[in-house]
Design a protein around this motif. Structure first.
Motif, PDB file in Angstrom:
ATOM      1  N   LEU A  87       4.231  10.936   2.512  1.00  0.00           N
ATOM      2  CA  LEU A  87       4.226   9.605   1.919  1.00  0.00           C
ATOM      3  C   LEU A  87       4.192   8.545   3.010  1.00  0.00           C
ATOM      4  CD1 LEU A  87       4.857   7.797  -0.716  1.00  0.00           C
ATOM      5  CD2 LEU A  87       7.256   7.979   0.031  1.00  0.00           C
ATOM      6  N   THR A  88       3.371   7.514   2.811  1.00  0.00           N
ATOM      7  CA  THR A  88       3.410   6.338   3.677  1.00  0.00           C
ATOM      8  C   THR A  88       3.405   5.091   2.804  1.00  0.00           C
ATOM      9  OG1 THR A  88       0.995   6.121   3.922  1.00  0.00           O
ATOM     10  CG2 THR A  88       2.151   7.499   5.529  1.00  0.00           C
ATOM     11  N   VAL A  89       4.104   4.064   3.282  1.00  0.00           N
ATOM     12  CA  VAL A  89       4.195   2.787   2.565  1.00  0.00           C
ATOM     13  C   VAL A  89       4.048   1.664   3.576  1.00  0.00           C
ATOM     14  CG1 VAL A  89       5.641   1.296   1.130  1.00  0.00           C
ATOM     15  CG2 VAL A  89       5.731   3.793   0.829  1.00  0.00           C
TER      16      VAL A  89
ATOM     17  N   LEU B 101       0.157   8.478  12.151  1.00  0.00           N
ATOM     18  CA  LEU B 101       1.489   9.020  12.415  1.00  0.00           C
ATOM     19  C   LEU B 101       1.809  10.186  11.488  1.00  0.00           C
ATOM     20  CD1 LEU B 101       3.411   5.647  12.884  1.00  0.00           C
ATOM     21  CD2 LEU B 101       2.740   7.261  14.686  1.00  0.00           C
ATOM     22  N   LEU B 102       1.475  10.032  10.196  1.00  0.00           N
ATOM     23  CA  LEU B 102       1.742  11.109   9.249  1.00  0.00           C
ATOM     24  C   LEU B 102       0.979  12.370   9.632  1.00  0.00           C
ATOM     25  CD1 LEU B 102       3.097  11.913   6.522  1.00  0.00           C
ATOM     26  CD2 LEU B 102       0.964  11.222   5.417  1.00  0.00           C
TER      27      LEU B 102
ATOM     28  N   VAL C 140       0.850  -1.191   0.000  1.00  0.00           N
ATOM     29  CA  VAL C 140       0.000   0.000   0.000  1.00  0.00           C
ATOM     30  C   VAL C 140       0.884   1.240   0.000  1.00  0.00           C
ATOM     31  CG1 VAL C 140      -1.889   1.229   1.131  1.00  0.00           C
ATOM     32  CG2 VAL C 140      -1.678  -1.251   1.389  1.00  0.00           C
ATOM     33  N   VAL C 141       0.652   2.123  -0.953  1.00  0.00           N
ATOM     34  CA  VAL C 141       1.366   3.390  -1.037  1.00  0.00           C
ATOM     35  C   VAL C 141       0.332   4.519  -0.999  1.00  0.00           C
ATOM     36  CG1 VAL C 141       2.957   4.830  -2.377  1.00  0.00           C
ATOM     37  CG2 VAL C 141       3.200   2.328  -2.408  1.00  0.00           C
ATOM     38  N   ALA C 142       0.575   5.494  -0.132  1.00  0.00           N
ATOM     39  CA  ALA C 142      -0.330   6.638  -0.033  1.00  0.00           C
ATOM     40  C   ALA C 142       0.480   7.923  -0.068  1.00  0.00           C
ATOM     41  CB  ALA C 142      -1.142   6.569   1.257  1.00  0.00           C
ATOM     42  N   ARG C 143      -0.105   8.939  -0.684  1.00  0.00           N
ATOM     43  CA  ARG C 143       0.540  10.252  -0.711  1.00  0.00           C
ATOM     44  C   ARG C 143      -0.509  11.326  -0.454  1.00  0.00           C
ATOM     45  NH1 ARG C 143       4.536  13.547  -4.727  1.00  0.00           N
ATOM     46  NH2 ARG C 143       5.923  14.219  -3.036  1.00  0.00           N
TER      47      ARG C 143
END
Length: 419
Positions: free
Chosen positions: A389-391, A300-301, A42-45
């Motif tokens: 960004l989170t991965v 967290l982000l 999972v990749v989020a931006r």
């Protein structure tokens, strides 16, 4: 059942989808070679999911595919959750980072330090510095793991039944008392060593809060964050649908152990999460889904808040994600050169996470200030505040040092950012 789907066109947030597809190609290559069972990525931006990749099998022998709702043993990715729990108590005035741990766990009074000899005939001396709460959060307490096999104290742990688990019918309180009865590897605060520190921290959370760790997690963190499929077990023969657990044995990935020829089932170790555990491991006990851990990374982000629920203040999360090693040292200089879930050079350590201090020294694409950790079965996550960004990577191959998944994923993800 919570769904995990793409929420934003990658191009709208500066991500080249074709370039990002290289990440799946790396993982699929290992799956096709018989070296990785399956995965979900999972990749989020900028707060939106831009990529959900899934491939391979959650159970190779039964040909069951890995899907976004698969349950995974996240092992040491439990540690950041426990660290958040401790910092929630810190914010509320329940503990101080400089407090001696013995204030809450008396077994940690009068600790001794290993000075020589063997596991059967150790020489020790009284510790001149108490083990403090911040030592637990940073793995600088002088504790170790039985599976490390690098020090006589590791062997002492194995002799007492602590390697990849705990002796039968041993609860967390009893385990902590046993660990405290053994000598420390070094004076607290003088080195970094991957260890049972976060498990001890979990027991501290229990004592300070007056709740068992599973109850604290469920009521104070997992429930409020909408992580409904994260728990200390997946299901049980009595409750195969996952009642009280994470969601059900039918969706649980099979654990695999790396072999010279590829991989083999690791059922003797993997069965530990089939039923409620006696010892609640804040260092490695949770089962979760990609959806749930994605929500945790978003929390967290967003610096302690998600969907209107705030568990930590923004400055507390910022403080956790700073390098707390003395003198701003990296793990290469300050750490014991043993297995961990992060590279050592250019990497500091905060209150529950590894922190990128020098991307050039790390010799891989990353951003200063990124914080991350992983699990023993090759799972991984990272949060990059600068890139928003989170991965999250979920898979199930033990040990995590078998394949270079993490550096290869960083290369693929960061090279896909084109804005």
């Amino acid at each position: 059942m919570p769904e995990l789907t793409v929420e934003q066109d990658p191009a709208d947030v500066g991500v080249d989808a074709a370039r990002l597809a290289r990440a799946d190609a790396v993982l699929d290559g290992y799956v096709d070679a018989g070296r990785l069972p399956g995965y979900v990525l999972v990749v989020a931006r900028r707060g939106s999911v831009v990529h959900v990749g899934a491939g391979g099998r959650r159970h190779v022998e039964e040909d069951l595919p890995a899907t976004p709702d698969t349950l995974w043993r996240i092992y040491s990715m439990t540690k950041p959750v426990t660290s958040v729990a401790a910092m929630m108590l810190y914010e509320a005035g329940g503990l101080d980072l400089n407090d001696p741990v013995s204030r809450y766990l008396p077994a940690f009074a009068d600790m001794r330090v290993f000075t020589g000899g063997t596991d059967l005939r150790p020489a020790t001396a009284p510790a001149t510095e108490p083990v403090r709460v911040w030592h637990l959060l940073t793995h600088t307490a002088g504790l170790t793991y039985g599976f490390a096999r690098m020090h006589p104290v590791d062997a002492m742990l194995r002799a007492k039944g602590y390697e990849w688990g705990a002796p039968p019918d041993t609860d967390l309180a009893a385990a902590v008392d046993t660990w405290a009865s053994l000598p420390l590897l070094f004076e607290p605060g003088t080195r970094w060593n991957y260890s049972y520190c976060t498990d001890v921290l979990g027991r501290l959370v229990e004592v300070v809060s007056g709740q068992s760790l599973d109850t604290f997690f469920a009521e104070r963190i997992l429930g409020p964050l909408g992580m409904s499929e994260t728990a200390f077990y997946a299901g049980s023969p009595e409750h195969p649908d996952g009642a009280g657990g994470a969601g059900g044995l039918d969706r649980l990935a099979r654990l695999y152990l790396a072999t010279g020829a590829g991989m083999a089932p690791g059922d003797s170790l993997g069965r530990a999460v089939h039923t409620p555990p006696t010892m609640l491991s804040g260092g490695g006990g949770l089962v979760s889904t990609a959806h749930d851990y994605h929500r945790f990374t978003q929390f967290l982000l967003r610096r302690g808040e998600l969907d209107g629920v705030r568990l930590l203040g923004p400055r507390t999360v910022d403080y956790m994600a700073r390098n707390h090693l003395p003198g701003g040292a990296d793990l290469d200089a300050f750490g014991t050169p043993v297995f961990s879930e992060s590279p050592m050079r250019g990497i500091g350590f905060g209150l529950g996470f590894a922190v990128v201090e020098d991307p050039a020294a790390q010799k891989n694409l990353s951003t200063k200030g990124e914080f991350n950790w992983g699990g023993a079965a090759s799972t991984a996550f990272w949060v990059d505040p600068a890139e928003e960004l989170t991965v999250v990577l979920m898979t199930q191959l033990l040990p995590s040092s078998t394949l270079p998944l993490r550096p290869q994923l960083r290369r693929a993800v960061y090279s896909s950012l084109v804005d």
